[in-house]
Write a protein that holds these residues in place. Structure first.
Motif, PDB file in Angstrom:
ATOM      1  N   GLY A   1       0.829  -1.202   0.000  1.00 25.30           N
ATOM      2  CA  GLY A   1       0.000   0.000   0.000  1.00 25.30           C
ATOM      3  C   GLY A   1       0.863   1.251   0.000  1.00 25.30           C
ATOM      4  N   GLY A   2       0.200   2.389   0.134  1.00 21.64           N
ATOM      5  CA  GLY A   2       0.872   3.678  -0.012  1.00 21.64           C
ATOM      6  C   GLY A   2       1.581   4.142   1.244  1.00 21.64           C
ATOM      7  N   VAL A   3       2.683   3.491   1.583  1.00 24.05           N
ATOM      8  CA  VAL A   3       3.471   3.858   2.766  1.00 24.05           C
ATOM      9  C   VAL A   3       4.503   4.914   2.350  1.00 24.05           C
ATOM     10  CG1 VAL A   3       5.006   3.031   4.578  1.00 24.05           C
ATOM     11  CG2 VAL A   3       3.214   1.527   3.692  1.00 24.05           C
ATOM     12  N   PRO A   4       4.466   6.112   2.924  1.00 23.12           N
ATOM     13  CA  PRO A   4       5.450   7.131   2.561  1.00 23.12           C
ATOM     14  C   PRO A   4       6.855   6.759   3.059  1.00 23.12           C
ATOM     15  CG  PRO A   4       3.503   8.110   3.611  1.00 23.12           C
ATOM     16  CD  PRO A   4       3.439   6.641   3.844  1.00 23.12           C
ATOM     17  N   ASP A   5       7.846   6.848   2.192  1.00 27.59           N
ATOM     18  CA  ASP A   5       9.216   6.512   2.577  1.00 27.59           C
ATOM     19  C   ASP A   5       9.716   7.362   3.742  1.00 27.59           C
ATOM     20  OD1 ASP A   5       9.513   4.506   0.713  1.00 27.59           O
ATOM     21  OD2 ASP A   5      10.517   5.757  -0.774  1.00 27.59           O
ATOM     22  N   ASN A   6       9.325   8.645   3.768  1.00 23.74           N
ATOM     23  CA  ASN A   6       9.883   9.540   4.789  1.00 23.74           C
ATOM     24  C   ASN A   6       9.342   9.263   6.189  1.00 23.74           C
ATOM     25  OD1 ASN A   6       7.308  10.509   4.337  1.00 23.74           O
ATOM     26  ND2 ASN A   6       7.899  12.663   4.280  1.00 23.74           N
TER      27      ASN A   6
ATOM     28  N   TYR B   1      -2.992  13.695   8.043  1.00 22.38           N
ATOM     29  CA  TYR B   1      -1.784  12.862   8.115  1.00 22.38           C
ATOM     30  C   TYR B   1      -2.049  11.445   7.600  1.00 22.38           C
ATOM     31  CZ  TYR B   1      -1.355  16.852  11.148  1.00 22.38           C
ATOM     32  OH  TYR B   1      -1.431  18.133  11.631  1.00 22.38           O
ATOM     33  N   SER B   2      -2.557  11.412   6.378  1.00 23.78           N
ATOM     34  CA  SER B   2      -2.924  10.153   5.731  1.00 23.78           C
ATOM     35  C   SER B   2      -1.775   9.164   5.711  1.00 23.78           C
ATOM     36  CB  SER B   2      -3.355  10.421   4.282  1.00 23.78           C
ATOM     37  OG  SER B   2      -4.360  11.397   4.232  1.00 23.78           O
ATOM     38  N   HIS B   3      -2.111   7.896   5.903  1.00 21.78           N
ATOM     39  CA  HIS B   3      -1.156   6.789   5.795  1.00 21.78           C
ATOM     40  C   HIS B   3       0.057   7.001   6.698  1.00 21.78           C
ATOM     41  CE1 HIS B   3      -2.726   5.103   1.694  1.00 21.78           C
ATOM     42  NE2 HIS B   3      -3.688   5.256   2.602  1.00 21.78           N
ATOM     43  N   SER B   4      -0.224   7.460   7.895  1.00 22.36           N
ATOM     44  CA  SER B   4       0.839   7.635   8.886  1.00 22.36           C
ATOM     45  C   SER B   4       0.401   6.966  10.181  1.00 22.36           C
ATOM     46  CB  SER B   4       1.097   9.132   9.124  1.00 22.36           C
ATOM     47  OG  SER B   4       0.144   9.665  10.035  1.00 22.36           O
ATOM     48  N   PRO B   5       1.290   6.855  11.163  1.00 22.63           N
ATOM     49  CA  PRO B   5       0.890   6.291  12.459  1.00 22.63           C
ATOM     50  C   PRO B   5       0.092   7.260  13.317  1.00 22.63           C
ATOM     51  CG  PRO B   5       3.268   6.105  12.091  1.00 22.63           C
ATOM     52  CD  PRO B   5       2.739   7.068  11.096  1.00 22.63           C
TER      53      PRO B   5
END
Length: 363
Positions: free
Chosen positions: A90-95, A328-332
């Motif tokens: 899925g769309g996990v941001p690298d940063n 803060y989509s797709h973040s913890p």
């Protein structure tokens, strides 16, 4: 009590790990929650839950969908020295990867995504975002054998951890997997509260899998459900933070009411345009309840939902999406307003209770 019930359900569901393709723990928990309140319930071979509730007499069949999966990682390889390499699911941001705490596999083995000490980083390294292929998980084990003996193997899910944090104003919650456990919570609460006498027709609640990797659960589930129309319940990103030009880029704000995507898509395959009948009924019920809707066209921004799959099912199903805004989509630390979630619940409940009045014509 709706808001407080949603808070409790959200806390339960976000703390369960269910990456795309490995949603079993979430599916099992939702089954337990739903069984006392439905007429029929099943899990198809893909993993989707299909819950059925009959109204007091025959009428339109409404499908409401919410996805159970969350973004995550998957074990790619275990190195001889015990470090673990991974791929993104899925769309996990690298940063957002370096320095994160994670849990791995069925045994939920703890680990951290390691990072080179700042003392040793060159100026270029200190400013560059590492790709997922350059990262690794450290489980404080020192050989492949030791890691495998702990129960970790190739293909295991890796999910980052995040506590359930109530903000100073407790109407706001920050945690992982708000996308889309908030709408799973809304759908569970709806089934809990609906009685047979409350509506006409049949309600199908579909808790889908693999939305984050291509809408694949919804794509298959809808062919098993004889729906007359459908609404996907999902989240939508907010544009109301300092780094975003809200009016130009994304006019969606937290705590300002549900999002109503008129058009959305990721390329041609996932493009969808809300069906006019679904738009009419959502706008009507929201108006009756004095709930503001945040309408948006988000075609070029890489946003889609199960609504895109629903709209193409069974020869063309009247479908749309009603969304809970979240920062803060797709973040913890996805940040959500329980007020927005409650508003989505109220609109959906009103639609179900007036199901016999739906006009599904395109004109």
């Amino acid at each position: 009590m709706i808001k407080e019930n949603l808070r409790q359900l959200l806390q339960e569901l976000t703390q369960i790990h269910g990456g795309s393709g490995q949603e079993q723990p979430v599916i099992r928990h939702i089954l337990t929650l739903l069984k006392p309140y439905v007429d029929e319930i099943s899990v198809d071979l893909k993993g989707n839950i299909v819950a059925v509730k009959q109204g007091k007499e025959k009428g339109p069949n409404l499908l409401l969908a919410a996805h159970t999966d969350e973004i995550g990682l998957i074990v790619k390889n275990i190195l001889p020295n015990g470090f673990i390499l991974f791929e993104k699911i899925g769309g996990v941001p690298d940063n957002l990867l370096p320095g994160r705490k994670v849990l791995i596999g069925k045994n939920q083995i703890p680990g951290v995504i390691g990072n080179k000490p700042g003392h040793l980083q060159s100026p270029e390294e200190a400013t560059r975002v590492k790709s997922a292929s350059e990262c690794y998980v450290d489980v404080a084990m020192f050989s492949r054998v030791e890691v495998e003996e702990s129960g970790i193997c190739i293909g295991d899910s890796i999910i980052w951890t995040s506590d359930f944090m109530e903000m100073h104003n407790s109407d706001y919650i920050a945690t992982k997997a708000v996308d889309d456990r908030i709408c799973c919570s809304i759908l569970v609460e709806l089934f809990r509260n609906l009685n047979k006498e409350d509506f006409v027709g049949t309600l199908y609640g579909v808790f889908t899998v693999q939305e984050e990797v291509g809408l694949y659960g919804a794509e298959t589930a809808v062919f098993r459900v004889p729906a007359d129309y459908a609404i996907a319940l999902d989240t939508i990103p907010c544009g109301d933070t300092p780094e975003v030009d809200t009016e130009v880029e994304l006019p969606i704000r937290l705590n300002q009411g549900p999002g109503l995507p008129i058009a959305d898509g990721v390329g041609n395959r996932f493009f969808s345009f809300i069906h006019p009948a679904v738009r009419r009924v959502i706008e009507e019920k929201a108006g009756n309840l004095s709930i503001s809707l945040q309408k948006v066209a988000i075609v070029s921004g890489g946003y889609t939902t199960d609504g895109a799959a629903l709209s193409h099912a069974n020869g063309g199903l009247p479908a749309g999406t009603l969304a809970v805004p979240r920062r803060y989509s797709h973040s913890p630390v996805e940040l959500v307003s329980l007020n927005d979630a409650t508003a989505v619940y109220q609109i959906i409940e009103a639609i179900v209770k007036d199901n016999e009045s739906i006009d599904l014509s395109f004109l």
